[in-house]
Scaffold this active site. Structure first.
Site, short mmCIF file in Angstrom:
data_model
loop_
_atom_site.label_atom_id
_atom_site.label_comp_id
_atom_site.label_asym_id
_atom_site.label_seq_id
_atom_site.Cartn_x
_atom_site.Cartn_y
_atom_site.Cartn_z
N ASP A 147 5.45 5.03 2.17
CA ASP A 147 5.79 6.05 3.05
C ASP A 147 6.68 5.58 3.92
O ASP A 147 7.60 6.37 4.32
CB ASP A 147 4.59 6.89 3.59
CG ASP A 147 3.68 7.32 2.50
OD1 ASP A 147 4.09 7.51 1.29
OD2 ASP A 147 2.31 7.43 2.56
N SER B 6 0.96 -1.11 0.07
CA SER B 6 -0.05 -0.17 0.03
C SER B 6 0.87 1.26 0.03
O SER B 6 1.91 1.01 0.15
CB SER B 6 -0.71 -0.16 1.21
OG SER B 6 0.02 0.15 2.25
N LYS B 7 -0.02 2.34 -0.06
CA LYS B 7 0.86 3.67 -0.09
C LYS B 7 1.83 3.93 1.04
O LYS B 7 2.58 4.12 1.17
CB LYS B 7 -0.14 4.88 -0.31
CG LYS B 7 0.50 6.17 -0.36
CD LYS B 7 -0.55 7.32 -0.88
CE LYS B 7 -0.48 8.27 0.10
NZ LYS B 7 0.76 8.85 0.61
N ARG B 8 1.01 3.28 2.16
CA ARG B 8 1.67 3.62 3.68
C ARG B 8 2.96 2.89 3.68
O ARG B 8 3.92 3.40 4.11
CB ARG B 8 0.74 3.11 4.55
CG ARG B 8 0.13 4.27 5.47
CD ARG B 8 -0.63 3.84 6.76
NE ARG B 8 0.13 3.32 7.77
CZ ARG B 8 -0.17 2.75 8.79
NH1 ARG B 8 -1.37 1.81 8.54
NH2 ARG B 8 0.46 2.18 9.73
#
Ligand code: GLU
Length: 505
Positions: free
Chosen positions: A268, A263-265
């Site tokens: 990050d 995921s994007k997380r």
């Protein structure tokens, strides 16, 4: 099955394209090209609430950057357009009318409040309510109401949705997935899905099936998250009396830990991109970095995605797009999830940096280092690249090797403390004289002269080479010192030795 291979990539413009989406597009593209077929880009924008401005152009730009070019579809044209679902409403209405008249779909007039009430009542009994064969006749729809009641509701413009009439329970839906094999699902778990919303727009399921049929799609290659929808889609084809395409559901790209979908997380937290290009969220202005802006070459990014879920069965890891077209096929797609490895992604970029002719990077290098190399000849830029490309993962990292552009400000003090002997400075002073004598100051001559100097003084390599490296570059590692001295030239070499000696003393 349609005789011509036709596949589509059908993103919804709800935000930037995740790298998993790019991989889906890539596999569709490769499959189409391998079989001399068509690769179509279709924009699935029926969900107006989730529409994000800029998403379509992001998708187009990302595919173009990757070189995954559709030969038909949104922004290109073709015989099956328009390729934007929001422009195909008439077709959906026509097809819905056939389902309504054959009794495979019906109009449901239940208000949101009524729907809420039945759901809550079921919940109170610990059950999950769904609109299906067992509940349908207790609701307000064109099946349960008389013709005149339905007509009256229609005349009063009462809002309605159109639902698919799921066959009675105990009916098995069967189909074969090219990647997963035979799949059988009982309709007992399926509900009467909404095909048209109260706003008159089709849902994903209807538009997707109608379009795949009308665009003569032969293979639906898409992400695993759509596998639960496939039985409904198969039943819709059956209800329309159409042959379904072949389905191939790709497994997820997993987090580096292997637990769950990437995921994007994760990006990050792990400091790696998830999106192909930079994306600024229009709702909060938040920037997500892309592979492109992080310095990846599109070839490396695409190569990395190719092997994230597909295997040639051999050892080869580096594939150009043309080689991938040759080698790719659906049987090589891996059934289990593919764990993303950020180090491997970087590795691919390094391979591409190093395998291309150095001259390929010249103009990008001039751009990246513009202020520093404006008075350098092309030849000098190319020698710098020759020395640096094997030491960086991304082209922009050449800037970290500041000694290439100017004399070092500082010299690694720890190394000086450890390696600088009382006689070291004298050796370097003597070496200066040797360097002054060299006729042509190139790498081989410097090496010969340097070795002769060591021999004459009965010194080991380490006694002089590391100190020389320290004064020329400031650090203990780096390119060959003979190459590097030749690169900066005699005058600069001598100047740096003097500067270094002054710093050390
Ligand atoms: N619009 C769907 C998506 O965004 C496409 C699913 C499909 O390929 O059928 O992923």
């Amino acid at each position: 099955m349609a005789s011509r291979i036709r596949v589509r990539f059908a993103p919804s413009p709800t935000g930037p394209l995740h790298m998993g989406g790019v991989r889906t597009a890539l596999y569709n593209y490769l499959f189409a090209r391998k079989h001399g077929g068509d690769f179509i880009l279709r924009i699935e924008d029926t969900d107006q609430k989730r529409y994000v401005p800029g998403a379509e152009s992001y998708i187009q730009e990302a595919l173009a950057w990757c070189g995954i070019l559709p030969n038909e579809g949104f922004g290109i044209s073709g015989d099956s357009g328009p390729y934007q679902q929001s422009k195909r409403s008439d077709l959906y209405q026509r097809e819905l009318a056939t389902l309504l008249s054959s009794g495979r779909a019906y109009k449901a007039f239940d208000t949101p409040e009524e729907m809420d009430a039945v759901r809550k009542a079921a919940e109170a009994e610990g059950k999950v309510w769904q609109y299906d064969a067992s509940t349908r006749m207790s609701m307000r729809n064109s099946f349960s109401l008389s013709n005149s009641e339905t007509a009256a509701l229609e005349a009063s413009n009462a809002p309605f949705t159109i639902r698919f009439c799921m066959p009675e329970k105990n009916h098995d839906v069967e189909f074969s997935d090219v990647i997963r094999g035979h799949i059988r699902v009982s309709t007992a778990v399926l509900d009467d899905k909404v095909l048209m919303k109260a706003d008159g727009l089709p849902t994903y399921h209807l538009a997707n099936v109608v379009d795949d049929h009308h665009m003569a799609i032969s293979h639906v290659i898409r992400g695993e998250e759509w596998l639960p929808s496939a039985p409904l889609h198969v039943l819709l084809y059956e209800a329309f009396g159409w042959d379904p395409p072949l389905f191939a559901h790709l497994s997820l790209i997993l987090k580096p830990t292997g637990n769950g979908k990437l995921s994007k997380r994760d990006g990050d937290q792990g400091g790696f991109p998830i999106f192909p290009l930079n994306w600024t969220d229009p709702t909060n202005g938040q920037l997500s970095k892309g592979y492109r802006e992080n310095g990846y070459s599109p070839e490396a990014f695409v190569n990395m995605l190719l092997l994230l879920g597909w295997s040639s069965g051999g050892e080869q890891e580096l594939f150009s797009l043309e080689e991938a077209v040759e080698a790719f096929d659906l049987p090589g797609v891996i059934k289990s999830g593919a764990r993303f490895n950020p180090d491997k992604a970087r590795w691919f970029n390094e391979q591409y940096l190093r395998q291309a002719p150095v001259s390929d990077w010249l103009s990008a290098f001039r751009e990246i280092a513009s202020d520093l190399v404006s008075d350098w000849s092309d030849e000098k830029c190319l020698s710098a690249l020759d020395m640096l490309l094997e030491r960086v993962s991304f082209l922009h990292e050449v800037l970290d090797h500041t000694y290439v552009f100017e004399a070092p400000d500082t010299i690694d003090e720890k190394l000086v403390a450890k390696k600088w002997k009382p006689e070291t400075s004298g050796y370097l002073t003597d070496l200066k004289e040797v360097f002054e004598q060299i006729e042509v100051f190139d790498s081989p001559s410097i090496e010969v002269a340097f070795k002769a100097f060591l021999e004459e003084k009965s010194l080991g390599f380490g006694a002089v080479l590391l100190p020389l490296r320290l004064v020329l570059t400031g650090a203990g590692g780096g390119p060959s010192m003979f190459d590097f001295a030749a690169f900066i030239g005699r005058e600069e070499t001598l100047r740096r030795i003097d500067l270094g000696l002054a710093k050390v003393s």
